[in-house]
Structures are given as C-alpha cells and as structure tokens.
Design an enzyme around this catalytic site. Structure first.
Site, PDB file in Angstrom:
ATOM      1  N   SER A  57      18.620   8.296   0.337  1.00  0.00           N
ATOM      2  CA  SER A  57      18.932   9.054   1.555  1.00  0.00           C
ATOM      3  C   SER A  57      17.895   8.804   2.641  1.00  0.00           C
ATOM      4  CB  SER A  57      18.995  10.551   1.255  1.00  0.00           C
ATOM      5  OG  SER A  57      19.059  11.264   2.476  1.00  0.00           O
ATOM      6  N   ASP A 109      28.286   4.895   5.147  1.00  0.00           N
ATOM      7  CA  ASP A 109      29.244   5.569   6.038  1.00  0.00           C
ATOM      8  C   ASP A 109      30.542   4.780   6.213  1.00  0.00           C
ATOM      9  OD1 ASP A 109      27.567   7.735   6.450  1.00  0.00           O
ATOM     10  OD2 ASP A 109      26.584   6.810   8.175  1.00  0.00           O
ATOM     11  N   LYS A 134      28.860  14.154   1.904  1.00  0.00           N
ATOM     12  CA  LYS A 134      28.793  13.832   3.340  1.00  0.00           C
ATOM     13  C   LYS A 134      29.475  14.961   4.130  1.00  0.00           C
ATOM     14  CE  LYS A 134      26.571  10.033   2.906  1.00  0.00           C
ATOM     15  NZ  LYS A 134      25.224   9.916   3.464  1.00  0.00           N
TER      16      LYS A 134
HETATM   17  C1  S3P Z   1      21.756   8.799   8.296  1.00  0.00           C
HETATM   18  C2  S3P Z   1      21.659   8.644   6.947  1.00  0.00           C
HETATM   19  C3  S3P Z   1      22.810   8.670   6.040  1.00  0.00           C
HETATM   20  C4  S3P Z   1      24.130   8.537   6.794  1.00  0.00           C
HETATM   21  C5  S3P Z   1      24.164   9.367   8.031  1.00  0.00           C
HETATM   22  C6  S3P Z   1      23.058   8.961   8.981  1.00  0.00           C
HETATM   23  C7  S3P Z   1      20.529   8.755   9.116  1.00  0.00           C
HETATM   24  O1  S3P Z   1      22.827   9.912   5.361  1.00  0.00           O
HETATM   25  O2  S3P Z   1      25.210   8.864   5.944  1.00  0.00           O
HETATM   26  O3  S3P Z   1      25.408   9.213   8.706  1.00  0.00           O
HETATM   27  O4  S3P Z   1      20.631   8.627  10.358  1.00  0.00           O
HETATM   28  O5  S3P Z   1      19.439   8.844   8.534  1.00  0.00           O
HETATM   29  P1  S3P Z   1      22.013  10.144   3.968  1.00  0.00           P
HETATM   30  O6  S3P Z   1      20.583  10.187   4.278  1.00  0.00           O
HETATM   31  O7  S3P Z   1      22.546  11.477   3.476  1.00  0.00           O
HETATM   32  O8  S3P Z   1      22.421   9.007   3.089  1.00  0.00           O
END
Ligand code: S3P
Length: 450
Positions: A174, A327, A354
């Site tokens: 993440s 995503d 999500k």
């Molecule tokens: C993001 C990280 C991702 C992604 C989100 C944007 C970011 O989430 O799904 O749309 O900008 O750091 P996760 O950290 O939950 O994987």
C-alpha cells in the site's frame, strides 16, 4: 447515491467507433501529494495540471483547514502558501475527505506527529474502509486515535506531542500506508525508516526528494528500505502534474474493445510503479503503441495509441505486477471479457478494500451482462467471449466507486447491447470530464433518468 448528491444513472451505447485525441486529467496521486507537501513547505508552491476532481478538491479544503492558504488562478494554476513542517494548525471543523482513501490516509499521517487534534469523516464508501492500517503505525510515533468499530471513520486523531521516529514494515502492499508513515516521519526527530516488501507507487519518495527532504531508497533482501531524515525544511516547488495513467486506462481500453477505434492519449506518465496495465494489455495482444517516449520532470512519459484489438488472448497476470496496476483491474476485467480464453488475476486481496469491494462489484456487473466470472478471497478469473461476444444489456451497481462506473461504461461501448450503471456520480471524484471526453471521441454515454 453519488458521493456528493443524488444518483446519476448512465448508459453507454455500442456502435460508434472511437477516434481522435483523448486529453485525460492530471494524476490523482501526484495531485494529492502536491497539495499536502505544498502545505508542509515554506513559501509558495505552484501547481499546474492539478486534477480538479472532488477527491483532490477535498484535500485542498483540508489543507486550508490545517492552516495553509490554497488558491486557484483563473488560468488553472494552484497556489499553496505552506505552513512548514510541524506548522499545521488545529482545524476548527471536521475534515470531510469525501470518497478519498488517499486523501484521508495521507492527511492523517501528515498531522500525526503534530500536537493537534482533528476529526475525519467521509462518504459511506470511505467510512466503511479500514483505517487501522494507518492508526497502527502512527501510534508508534505517539499519536492516539478514536474511531468506530473495526477502525473505521469517523475518527479523531490526536497527534504526538513528542514524536519519536519509527522503523516500520508495511504489512500490505500500500502506497497510502507507506506515504502516511513517511509524512508522519517528517515532523519526528531522527530517521524514520519504512520498509515495503513489494514496490508500490513511489511518488511520495520522489516528491519528498524534490521538496528538499533527505530521503534514500535501498533495495535489500528485506525489500525497499526508505530512510527519511526528520524535521527538514521543505522548500516550495513549481509542480507540473503529469496526466494520470489510471485515467488514461479508460479511453485506451474503450478503444481496444470498440470496433473501428483508433485513439491517441498523449502525455501519459509511465512511471514503472504505475504502468503494469499497459504491459499486461500488450501481453494479451492489444494493439497499443507508445509513441514519442521521453522524460518529463524525471518521469517517463509517452503518447499512447490504442486501436480496436479483436485478437486479444486471456493471460495470467503475474501477482507481483499487482501493485503497479492495482486501480486498473476493474477495467482490465472488462477487456478480458472481449478477449479469447480466460484471464486469471491472482494475488489481488487489496481489491476488496478499495472504494468498493472491486472483485465483488465487477463480478456482479459482469455477470449481469452475460460474462462468466469466478472469484475467491484474493483472486478472480474472467472468461472471455471474444471481440463480438459480450451480450451487455444489464444494469450494474457502481457502489460509490468511480472506477466501477467507468469500467461498465467502457463495456457498453463495445458490447452487443447498451450497459447501464445505477450511479455515475462518483466518476467526478477522479475524472470529471469523462463523459465529455468519450463523447468527443464519438462514443455515446447518456445520463438516463434521475
Ligand atoms: C494510491 C495508492 C493506492 C491506490 C490509490 C492511490 C496513492 O492505494 O489504489 O488509488 O496515491 O498512494 P493503496 O495504498 O490502498 O494500495
């Protein structure tokens, strides 16, 4: 319900080839970070190409509530007068981050090492998402959190009075968690170390370096070890936000599945931590080319050209690629329906937390449109029906999730019959010009009632 109003039902109609140029908006991840890092800097940060989607606008408002001045010029340039690291003021109102997990998680991290209290909330989607992944590591700095059961919003956080630096291994892939810990580390003395076993998008690391923080990244057998020296003075920057590869995925995939299409999507950031979808599509046999590859602001950029691709084959997407396209699985599952054979997508547990449970949401809508989907806790398989074989004709629920709504609109453009969603309102969180952009390419998406 859309995140900020009444539901907006939408229907995508098949039949029209897509052609021309698709100018997609600025990158959502980089837009949030521009506002937050600008707010933590000394001086005036200017941002060109900021995504003006609701998620990012909510972060802009939040930065004002924490004491930064945030303004937009008539020409679309954003100006942020920062308060400096450790300079956040205590907000006198609840911080509403709307639909945005990135917004709320990064902001919680950014305030966690300052002696102030803030209360966070969001829409029904955001208030159902797990926040323990943030409150656990910020507790190590000395922050306290009081949320609802299951570590969910609304939640009040009191930042640490005397923050201590931490060494933290992120338990799930993440970038939001990694970034929250790094942002908390900014106002702790000494070195904060964040370890990620799998590489996730690295915009926070790149941008912190750009703002003048001392940050290093080492690849080790433990994983990527990121070391940040605390309490730097961040210097205001001029940022040009690249266009969002996650938004580009929608016109690109629409072209691949819609007969007669030929679409150019210029200027797309292809940072390897974000570009996994495009590798996958090429492996499936998509007619996708990267024209005019170049570097801009230290990031690889190219113009993507996508043409209708009737000979795509299902593949097994390598699980170690998941973070670089996390995503994009919803729209990939739509493309998979138009391919021959089965597309297997293992190692994607994170999709279940999500904006919606994206495996469940896509499986429900794909099935409603005649597509076979199998799924388990961390995997799903879509059986392709070939380029002309997707029946469509169904109505799908979007579950307050912009990417679910847009994915089903893409499906409707290439299917035998129109495809509807109960609420396209959430599209405005990340891609407010989506309907107009598809219309400009010749595609037909209509608002259908409400
Ligand atoms: C993001 C990280 C991702 C992604 C989100 C944007 C970011 O989430 O799904 O749309 O900008 O750091 P996760 O950290 O939950 O994987």
């Amino acid at each position: 319900m859309s995140s900020h109003g009444a539901p907006i039902p939408m229907t995508a109609h098949p039949g029209a080839p897509l052609s021309g140029q698709a100018d997609v908006p600025g990158d959502k991840s980089i837009s949030h970070r521009s506002l937050i890092l600008g707010a933590l800097s000394v001086g005036e940060t200017t941002v060109e190409g900021l995504l003006e989607g609701q998620d990012v606008l909510d972060t802009a408002k939040a930065m004002q509530a924490f004491g930064a001045e945030v303004q937009r010029d008539d020409d679309g340039t954003w100006h942020i007068h920062g308060v400096g690291v450790g300079g956040f003021a205590e907000p006198d109102q609840v911080i509403d981050c709307g639909n945005s997990g990135t917004g709320v998680r990064l902001i919680m991290g950014a305030m966690a090492s300052s002696p102030i209290t803030a209360t966070f909330t969001g829409d029904a989607s955001l208030n159902g998402r797990p926040m323990a992944r943030i409150t656990d590591p910020i507790a190590l700095f000395g922050a306290q959190s009081y949320g609802r059961s299951g570590g969910r919003l609304p939640m009040t956080i009191t930042g640490a009075v005397d923050p201590v630096p931490v060494r933290y291994t992120v338990p799930m892939p993440s970038a939001q968690v990694k970034s929250a810990v790094l942002l908390a580390g900014l106002n702790a003395p000494g070195e904060t170390v964040v370890i990620e076993k799998e590489a996730t998008r690295d915009h926070t690391e790149r941008m912190l370096a750009g703002f003048g923080a001392e940050i290093s990244v080492e690849e080790t057998i433990e994983g990527r070890v990121i070391t940040l020296k605390g309490q730097p003075e961040l210097n205001a920057q001029h940022i040009v936000v690249p266009r969002d590869p996650s938004s580009a995925a929608f016109p690109v995939c629409a072209a691949l599945v819609t007969p007669g299409s030929d679409v150019l999507v210029p200027n797309i950031g292809l940072n390897p931590t974000r570009a996994g979808l495009y590798t996958t599509l090429q492996e499936m046999g998509a007619d996708l080319t990267f024209e005019n590859p170049r570097e801009e602001g230290g990031e690889p950029v190219a113009d993507l050209r996508a043409r209708h691709s009737p000979n795509m084959q299902g593949i097994t997407v390598p699980p170690d690629r998941a973070a670089s396209m996390i995503d994009e699985y919803p729209v990939l599952s739509v493309v998979a329906a138009f391919a021959h054979g089965v597309t297997e997508m293992p190692g994607v547990k994170e999709l279940r937390v999500k904006e919606s449970d994206r495996i469940a949401a896509m499986a429900e809508g794909l099935r409603a449109n005649g597509v076979t989907v199998e799924d388990g806790p961390d995997w799903w398989n879509v059986t392709g029906l070939g380029p002309d074989g997707v029946p469509g004709g169904g109505t799908c629920r979007s579950f307050l999730d912009h990417r679910i709504a847009m994915s089903f609109m893409v499906m409707g453009l290439g299917a035998q019959n129109p495809v509807s969603v109960d609420d396209g309102g959430p599209i405005a969180t990340s891609f407010p010009i989506f309907e107009g952009l598809i219309g400009g390419l010749g595609g037909r998406i209509e608002r259908t009632g409400g």
